[in-house]
Motif scaffolding. Structure first.
Motif, PDB file in Angstrom:
ATOM      1  N   ALA A  63       0.818  -1.214   0.000  1.00 15.92           N
ATOM      2  CA  ALA A  63       0.000   0.000   0.000  1.00 15.92           C
ATOM      3  C   ALA A  63       0.854   1.267   0.000  1.00 15.92           C
ATOM      4  CB  ALA A  63      -0.941  -0.008   1.204  1.00 15.92           C
ATOM      5  N   GLU A  64       1.942   1.247   0.720  1.00 10.56           N
ATOM      6  CA  GLU A  64       2.817   2.424   0.793  1.00 10.56           C
ATOM      7  C   GLU A  64       3.438   2.736  -0.574  1.00 10.56           C
ATOM      8  OE1 GLU A  64       6.708   3.949   3.283  1.00 10.56           O
ATOM      9  OE2 GLU A  64       5.552   2.251   4.038  1.00 10.56           O
ATOM     10  N   MET A  65       3.852   1.706  -1.286  1.00  8.48           N
ATOM     11  CA  MET A  65       4.444   1.933  -2.609  1.00  8.48           C
ATOM     12  C   MET A  65       3.374   2.301  -3.638  1.00  8.48           C
ATOM     13  SD  MET A  65       7.632   2.161  -2.846  1.00  8.48           S
ATOM     14  CE  MET A  65       7.652   2.225  -4.632  1.00  8.48           C
ATOM     15  N   ARG A  66       2.162   1.811  -3.472  1.00  8.03           N
ATOM     16  CA  ARG A  66       1.077   2.254  -4.367  1.00  8.03           C
ATOM     17  C   ARG A  66       0.804   3.743  -4.161  1.00  8.03           C
ATOM     18  NH1 ARG A  66      -2.833  -1.866  -6.670  1.00  8.03           N
ATOM     19  NH2 ARG A  66      -1.715  -3.787  -6.340  1.00  8.03           N
ATOM     20  N   ASP A  67       0.861   4.179  -2.894  1.00 12.39           N
ATOM     21  CA  ASP A  67       0.716   5.607  -2.614  1.00 12.39           C
ATOM     22  C   ASP A  67       1.845   6.394  -3.274  1.00 12.39           C
ATOM     23  OD1 ASP A  67      -1.557   5.119  -1.117  1.00 12.39           O
ATOM     24  OD2 ASP A  67      -0.544   5.314   0.821  1.00 12.39           O
ATOM     25  N   GLU A  68       3.028   5.849  -3.253  1.00 11.71           N
ATOM     26  CA  GLU A  68       4.177   6.484  -3.902  1.00 11.71           C
ATOM     27  C   GLU A  68       3.943   6.583  -5.414  1.00 11.71           C
ATOM     28  OE1 GLU A  68       8.061   8.198  -3.630  1.00 11.71           O
ATOM     29  OE2 GLU A  68       6.745   7.554  -2.033  1.00 11.71           O
ATOM     30  N   ALA A  69       3.398   5.517  -5.999  1.00 10.13           N
ATOM     31  CA  ALA A  69       3.092   5.536  -7.432  1.00 10.13           C
ATOM     32  C   ALA A  69       2.051   6.611  -7.745  1.00 10.13           C
ATOM     33  CB  ALA A  69       2.613   4.161  -7.895  1.00 10.13           C
ATOM     34  N   TRP A  70       1.040   6.751  -6.873  1.00 11.18           N
ATOM     35  CA  TRP A  70       0.031   7.813  -7.030  1.00 11.18           C
ATOM     36  C   TRP A  70       0.703   9.169  -7.008  1.00 11.18           C
ATOM     37  CZ3 TRP A  70      -4.533   8.516  -8.850  1.00 11.18           C
ATOM     38  CH2 TRP A  70      -5.510   7.534  -8.763  1.00 11.18           C
ATOM     39  N   TYR A  71       1.577   9.368  -6.026  1.00  4.66           N
ATOM     40  CA  TYR A  71       2.276  10.641  -5.883  1.00  4.66           C
ATOM     41  C   TYR A  71       3.060  10.962  -7.162  1.00  4.66           C
ATOM     42  CZ  TYR A  71       5.683  14.063  -4.334  1.00  4.66           C
ATOM     43  OH  TYR A  71       6.480  15.174  -4.248  1.00  4.66           O
ATOM     44  N   CYS A  72       3.747   9.971  -7.690  1.00  2.50           N
ATOM     45  CA  CYS A  72       4.533  10.172  -8.905  1.00  2.50           C
ATOM     46  C   CYS A  72       3.627  10.485 -10.094  1.00  2.50           C
ATOM     47  CB  CYS A  72       5.396   8.948  -9.196  1.00  2.50           C
ATOM     48  SG  CYS A  72       6.717   8.753  -7.981  1.00  2.50           S
ATOM     49  N   LEU A  73       2.490   9.836 -10.161  1.00  2.00           N
ATOM     50  CA  LEU A  73       1.544  10.112 -11.237  1.00  2.00           C
ATOM     51  C   LEU A  73       1.030  11.544 -11.131  1.00  2.00           C
ATOM     52  CD1 LEU A  73      -0.108   9.191 -13.652  1.00  2.00           C
ATOM     53  CD2 LEU A  73      -1.802   8.293 -12.055  1.00  2.00           C
ATOM     54  N   ILE A  74       0.699  11.970  -9.928  1.00  2.00           N
ATOM     55  CA  ILE A  74       0.184  13.326  -9.720  1.00  2.00           C
ATOM     56  C   ILE A  74       1.238  14.379 -10.047  1.00  2.00           C
ATOM     57  CG2 ILE A  74      -0.584  14.954  -7.930  1.00  2.00           C
ATOM     58  CD1 ILE A  74      -2.011  12.465  -6.653  1.00  2.00           C
ATOM     59  N   THR A  75       2.478  14.145  -9.612  1.00  2.00           N
ATOM     60  CA  THR A  75       3.545  15.118  -9.869  1.00  2.00           C
ATOM     61  C   THR A  75       4.108  14.990 -11.279  1.00  2.00           C
ATOM     62  OG1 THR A  75       5.312  13.673  -9.027  1.00  2.00           O
ATOM     63  CG2 THR A  75       4.229  15.161  -7.436  1.00  2.00           C
ATOM     64  N   GLY A  76       3.906  13.827 -11.892  1.00  2.00           N
ATOM     65  CA  GLY A  76       4.432  13.600 -13.233  1.00  2.00           C
ATOM     66  C   GLY A  76       5.913  13.314 -13.276  1.00  2.00           C
ATOM     67  N   SER A  77       6.486  12.982 -12.109  1.00  2.00           N
ATOM     68  CA  SER A  77       7.927  12.732 -12.074  1.00  2.00           C
ATOM     69  C   SER A  77       8.258  11.511 -11.222  1.00  2.00           C
ATOM     70  CB  SER A  77       8.664  13.960 -11.531  1.00  2.00           C
ATOM     71  OG  SER A  77       8.220  14.262 -10.231  1.00  2.00           O
ATOM     72  N   TYR A  78       9.423  10.942 -11.499  1.00  2.00           N
ATOM     73  CA  TYR A  78       9.903   9.795 -10.739  1.00  2.00           C
ATOM     74  C   TYR A  78      10.311  10.223  -9.335  1.00  2.00           C
ATOM     75  CZ  TYR A  78      10.563   7.053 -15.056  1.00  2.00           C
ATOM     76  OH  TYR A  78      10.382   6.370 -16.216  1.00  2.00           O
ATOM     77  N   SER A  79      10.088   9.350  -8.372  1.00  2.00           N
ATOM     78  CA  SER A  79      10.662   9.526  -7.042  1.00  2.00           C
ATOM     79  C   SER A  79      11.802   8.513  -6.913  1.00  2.00           C
ATOM     80  CB  SER A  79       9.619   9.273  -5.954  1.00  2.00           C
ATOM     81  OG  SER A  79       9.303   7.891  -5.886  1.00  2.00           O
ATOM     82  N   ARG A  80      12.647   8.732  -5.972  1.00  2.00           N
ATOM     83  CA  ARG A  80      13.758   7.804  -5.745  1.00  2.00           C
ATOM     84  C   ARG A  80      13.231   6.401  -5.433  1.00  2.00           C
ATOM     85  NH1 ARG A  80      18.180  10.244  -2.288  1.00  2.00           N
ATOM     86  NH2 ARG A  80      17.989  11.481  -4.137  1.00  2.00           N
ATOM     87  N   ALA A  94      16.924   7.133 -15.639  1.00  2.00           N
ATOM     88  CA  ALA A  94      16.260   8.309 -15.069  1.00  2.00           C
ATOM     89  C   ALA A  94      16.794   8.624 -13.674  1.00  2.00           C
ATOM     90  CB  ALA A  94      14.759   8.074 -15.001  1.00  2.00           C
ATOM     91  N   GLN A  95      16.589   9.861 -13.285  1.00  2.00           N
ATOM     92  CA  GLN A  95      16.926  10.331 -11.944  1.00  2.00           C
ATOM     93  C   GLN A  95      15.646  10.788 -11.261  1.00  2.00           C
ATOM     94  OE1 GLN A  95      20.116  10.227 -10.727  1.00  2.00           O
ATOM     95  NE2 GLN A  95      20.587   9.175 -12.636  1.00  2.00           N
ATOM     96  N   ALA A  96      15.638  10.761  -9.932  1.00  2.00           N
ATOM     97  CA  ALA A  96      14.484  11.254  -9.184  1.00  2.00           C
ATOM     98  C   ALA A  96      14.213  12.701  -9.579  1.00  2.00           C
ATOM     99  CB  ALA A  96      14.752  11.152  -7.690  1.00  2.00           C
ATOM    100  N   GLY A  97      12.938  13.017  -9.776  1.00  2.00           N
ATOM    101  CA  GLY A  97      12.532  14.358 -10.164  1.00  2.00           C
ATOM    102  C   GLY A  97      12.362  14.541 -11.660  1.00  2.00           C
ATOM    103  N   GLU A  98      12.887  13.608 -12.450  1.00  2.00           N
ATOM    104  CA  GLU A  98      12.707  13.698 -13.900  1.00  2.00           C
ATOM    105  C   GLU A  98      11.300  13.239 -14.266  1.00  2.00           C
ATOM    106  OE1 GLU A  98      17.276  13.130 -15.428  1.00  2.00           O
ATOM    107  OE2 GLU A  98      15.873  11.498 -15.768  1.00  2.00           O
ATOM    108  N   PRO A  99      10.784  13.690 -15.410  1.00  2.00           N
ATOM    109  CA  PRO A  99       9.420  13.310 -15.822  1.00  2.00           C
ATOM    110  C   PRO A  99       9.269  11.800 -16.013  1.00  2.00           C
ATOM    111  CG  PRO A  99      10.241  15.110 -17.170  1.00  2.00           C
ATOM    112  CD  PRO A  99      11.404  14.623 -16.345  1.00  2.00           C
ATOM    113  N   LEU A 100       8.102  11.298 -15.623  1.00  2.00           N
ATOM    114  CA  LEU A 100       7.782   9.897 -15.876  1.00  2.00           C
ATOM    115  C   LEU A 100       7.771   9.645 -17.374  1.00  2.00           C
ATOM    116  CD1 LEU A 100       4.709   9.241 -13.554  1.00  2.00           C
ATOM    117  CD2 LEU A 100       6.999   8.323 -13.260  1.00  2.00           C
TER     118      LEU A 100
END
Length: 85
Positions: free
Chosen positions: A14-31, A57-63
């Protein structure tokens, strides 16, 4: 490594799914998302993946477009499911 993004997403807690949501919303990769994709994500040939290259890719770059589309479609389906499904 696994065969598809579906299998990768199904294996997230669940925590990583939340992380995936966050990345989708921001449009960028997280570490954390990059680490998960690099460790457990599917191996996709360069020809099929287009601009998606989590290994470069690096964290912060676009998905990448393919991953972004996949997350949008799959995570939206999860939200629409009634509780208890």
């Amino acid at each position: 490594m696994i065969a598809s993004y579906d299998e990768w997403l199904d294996g997230l807690d669940a925590e990583m799914r939340d992380e995936a949501w966050y990345c989708l919303i921001t449009g960028s990769y997280s570490r954390r998302l990059l680490e998960s994709l690099r460790r457990d994500g599917p191996v996709i040939s360069p020809r099929e993946r287009g601009l998606d290259a989590p290994e470069k890719a690096q964290a912060g770059e676009p998905l990448g477009a393919n991953l972004q589309t996949f997350l949008r479609e799959r995570l939206a389906r999860l939200v629409r499911q009634p509780a208890g499904s």
